[in-house]
Write an enzyme that holds these catalytic residues in place. Structure first.
Site, PDB file in Angstrom:
ATOM      1  N   THR A  94       4.109  -8.809 -10.333  1.00  0.00           N
ATOM      2  CA  THR A  94       4.018  -9.663 -11.519  1.00  0.00           C
ATOM      3  C   THR A  94       4.509  -8.857 -12.715  1.00  0.00           C
ATOM      4  OG1 THR A  94       2.081 -10.761 -10.584  1.00  0.00           O
ATOM      5  CG2 THR A  94       2.500 -11.084 -12.930  1.00  0.00           C
ATOM      6  N   LYS A 169       4.567 -17.732 -12.775  1.00  0.00           N
ATOM      7  CA  LYS A 169       3.407 -16.853 -12.554  1.00  0.00           C
ATOM      8  C   LYS A 169       2.619 -16.670 -13.856  1.00  0.00           C
ATOM      9  CE  LYS A 169       0.795 -13.657 -10.566  1.00  0.00           C
ATOM     10  NZ  LYS A 169       0.011 -13.654  -9.350  1.00  0.00           N
ATOM     11  N   LYS A 237      -2.549  -6.145 -17.540  1.00  0.00           N
ATOM     12  CA  LYS A 237      -1.073  -6.063 -17.602  1.00  0.00           C
ATOM     13  C   LYS A 237      -0.464  -7.460 -17.646  1.00  0.00           C
ATOM     14  CE  LYS A 237       0.752  -5.794 -13.656  1.00  0.00           C
ATOM     15  NZ  LYS A 237       1.151  -6.820 -12.675  1.00  0.00           N
TER      16      LYS A 237
HETATM   17  P1  NAP Z   1      -2.056  -2.081  -5.869  1.00  0.00           P
HETATM   18  O1  NAP Z   1      -3.117  -2.249  -4.841  1.00  0.00           O
HETATM   19  O2  NAP Z   1      -2.335  -1.260  -7.079  1.00  0.00           O
HETATM   20  O3  NAP Z   1      -0.756  -1.532  -5.112  1.00  0.00           O
HETATM   21  C1  NAP Z   1       0.438  -1.205  -5.748  1.00  0.00           C
HETATM   22  C2  NAP Z   1       1.216  -0.372  -4.745  1.00  0.00           C
HETATM   23  O4  NAP Z   1       2.522  -0.133  -5.255  1.00  0.00           O
HETATM   24  C3  NAP Z   1       0.550   0.986  -4.505  1.00  0.00           C
HETATM   25  O5  NAP Z   1       0.555   1.252  -3.111  1.00  0.00           O
HETATM   26  C4  NAP Z   1       1.448   1.934  -5.284  1.00  0.00           C
HETATM   27  O6  NAP Z   1       1.511   3.237  -4.766  1.00  0.00           O
HETATM   28  C5  NAP Z   1       2.787   1.262  -5.148  1.00  0.00           C
HETATM   29  N1  NAP Z   1       3.682   1.626  -6.240  1.00  0.00           N
HETATM   30  C6  NAP Z   1       3.427   1.546  -7.579  1.00  0.00           C
HETATM   31  N2  NAP Z   1       4.480   1.966  -8.279  1.00  0.00           N
HETATM   32  C7  NAP Z   1       5.435   2.319  -7.375  1.00  0.00           C
HETATM   33  C8  NAP Z   1       6.747   2.823  -7.490  1.00  0.00           C
HETATM   34  N3  NAP Z   1       7.297   3.069  -8.692  1.00  0.00           N
HETATM   35  N4  NAP Z   1       7.448   3.060  -6.355  1.00  0.00           N
HETATM   36  C9  NAP Z   1       6.887   2.840  -5.139  1.00  0.00           C
HETATM   37  N5  NAP Z   1       5.636   2.369  -4.968  1.00  0.00           N
HETATM   38  C10 NAP Z   1       4.929   2.100  -6.074  1.00  0.00           C
HETATM   39  O7  NAP Z   1      -1.572  -3.501  -6.427  1.00  0.00           O
HETATM   40  P2  NAP Z   1      -1.588  -4.928  -5.717  1.00  0.00           P
HETATM   41  O8  NAP Z   1      -2.888  -5.583  -5.970  1.00  0.00           O
HETATM   42  O9  NAP Z   1      -1.047  -4.814  -4.340  1.00  0.00           O
HETATM   43  O10 NAP Z   1      -0.541  -5.683  -6.667  1.00  0.00           O
HETATM   44  C11 NAP Z   1       0.854  -5.387  -6.641  1.00  0.00           C
HETATM   45  C12 NAP Z   1       1.571  -6.342  -7.588  1.00  0.00           C
HETATM   46  O11 NAP Z   1       1.302  -7.697  -7.190  1.00  0.00           O
HETATM   47  C13 NAP Z   1       1.108  -6.217  -9.042  1.00  0.00           C
HETATM   48  O12 NAP Z   1       2.179  -6.492  -9.906  1.00  0.00           O
HETATM   49  C14 NAP Z   1       0.025  -7.306  -9.146  1.00  0.00           C
HETATM   50  O13 NAP Z   1      -0.132  -7.759 -10.483  1.00  0.00           O
HETATM   51  C15 NAP Z   1       0.614  -8.377  -8.240  1.00  0.00           C
HETATM   52  N6  NAP Z   1      -0.366  -9.286  -7.598  1.00  0.00           N
HETATM   53  C16 NAP Z   1      -1.568  -8.843  -7.118  1.00  0.00           C
HETATM   54  C17 NAP Z   1      -2.456  -9.744  -6.525  1.00  0.00           C
HETATM   55  C18 NAP Z   1      -3.813  -9.332  -5.976  1.00  0.00           C
HETATM   56  O14 NAP Z   1      -4.657 -10.208  -5.735  1.00  0.00           O
HETATM   57  N7  NAP Z   1      -4.080  -8.046  -5.743  1.00  0.00           N
HETATM   58  C19 NAP Z   1      -2.112 -11.079  -6.417  1.00  0.00           C
HETATM   59  C20 NAP Z   1      -0.874 -11.500  -6.885  1.00  0.00           C
HETATM   60  C21 NAP Z   1      -0.005 -10.601  -7.474  1.00  0.00           C
HETATM   61  P3  NAP Z   1       0.301   4.300  -4.894  1.00  0.00           P
HETATM   62  O15 NAP Z   1      -0.244   4.391  -3.510  1.00  0.00           O
HETATM   63  O16 NAP Z   1       0.937   5.564  -5.364  1.00  0.00           O
HETATM   64  O17 NAP Z   1      -0.690   3.761  -5.899  1.00  0.00           O
END
Ligand code: NAP
Length: 284
Positions: A94, A169, A237
């Site tokens: 997002t 979104k 964010k």
């Molecule tokens: P998360 O659990 O914090 O996971 C993010 C992942 O991306 C982590 O494994 C992180 O690595 C990796 N990452 C971050 N920056 C990176 C980079 N520059 N290069 C390579 N890998 C990188 O987040 P999430 O909940 O999965 O959400 C991910 C995205 O989807 C966000 O934008 C969020 O707003 C969106 N989203 C989330 C949800 C939800 O319910 N969780 C629902 C819809 C949308 P590390 O292991 O180093 O931290």
């Protein structure tokens, strides 16, 4: 022939999404900022753990689900250097509409297609492969990428040109933020009234107050369990992006303002990585 697909970002969402691609035999490589996570995944699913962008060079499609705008653009630049013309990058993170358009521009300069494709449905939707996917891009690119999206999407909707997925979104996040405010305020109130959660939650879910957040997070928040799920920092964010868009659109936005103030407070009081249901701690 199956699309050779890679997935970058093995977090709460991406780990399950990549798993669905592996189940379908489409996944050839995974990447993650913390390499150990990619190694763990690659050991479990017999795909390559990418140690650099060169490892994606032969992919037809690379999907991203990373944290924020800078993370997306960093990966776009790396992929632009290695992917062949005609390859497709799909971003499920997002981020701002302008970030999606910038990503599309940078890739188009190398003949690479881009879809902004943020998702909704939470970690449960990712695990079950039942996400709602909001796509910005062109129809022909979406049709080529559709087998990837079908691996974890229950609904795949083309909303318009690049940026339209992220715009959709943004609307989604206003609704989610408002619902979270109402549910947390309501359940904090119920606690003060001494109502029995075992009877309260199913009764609310059977009527007009039913919603995803109450269903999936109601019981856990009443037990003070705030394991993500969806992190407060990610919600803050999102709301910063949405607030700027709402200002530009000239609408009144008290729901966004209240929610952003709350998630900013949660970020500051040590709950940045807690689930958004930690919002109930403020409402108490
Ligand atoms: P998360 O659990 O914090 O996971 C993010 C992942 O991306 C982590 O494994 C992180 O690595 C990796 N990452 C971050 N920056 C990176 C980079 N520059 N290069 C390579 N890998 C990188 O987040 P999430 O909940 O999965 O959400 C991910 C995205 O989807 C966000 O934008 C969020 O707003 C969106 N989203 C989330 C949800 C939800 O319910 N969780 C629902 C819809 C949308 P590390 O292991 O180093 O931290």
């Amino acid at each position: 022939m199956s699309l050779r697909t890679a997935f970058i970002g093995l977090g709460a969402m991406g780990h399950s999404m990549a798993g669905h691609l592996a189940d379908r035999g489409m996944l050839v490589a995974v990447g993650n900022r913390t390499f150990a996570k990619a190694l763990l995944f690659s050991d479990a699913r017999s795909v390559k753990a990418a140690s650099g962008f060169a490892d994606y060079a032969n992919c037809d499609v690379v999907a991203l689900c990373v944290s924020a705008d800078a993370d997306v653009l960093e990966n776009i630049d790396g992929l632009a250097d290695v992917l062949a013309p005609g390859a497709i990058v799909i971003d499920h993170s997002t981020v701002a509409v302008e970030t999606a358009r910038e990503a599309a521009r940078r890739l188009a300069a190398r003949g690479i297609q881009f879809l902004d494709a943020p998702v909704s449905g939470g970690v449960e939707g990712a695990k079950n492969g039942k996400l709602s996917i909001m796509v910005g891009g062109d129809d022909a690119t979406l049709e080529r990428a559709r087998p990837v999206l079908e691996a974890y999407g229950a609904r795949i909707a083309l909303m318009g040109a690049n940026g339209a997925g992220q715009a959709t979104k943004a609307v989604n996040q206003i609704l989610v933020a408002g619902i979270n405010e109402a549910v947390c305020e309501g359940l904090a109130f119920a606690e003060k009234l001494g109502l029995d959660p075992e009877r309260l939650l199913p009764t609310l879910m059977a009527g007009a107050a039913s919603n995803w957040f109450l269903d999936k997070r109601g019981a856990t928040m009443l037990r003070n369990e705030f394991k993500p799920g969806f992190k407060c920092a990610h919600m803050a964010k999102d709301l910063r992006i949405v607030q700027a868009m709402a200002d530009a659109a000239g609408i009144q936005h008290p729901v966004i303002d209240r929610a952003l103030a709350d998630y900013s407070e949660l970020e500051q009081n040590g709950n940045a990585d807690a689930d958004t249901s930690a919002l109930i701690t403020l409402k108490r």
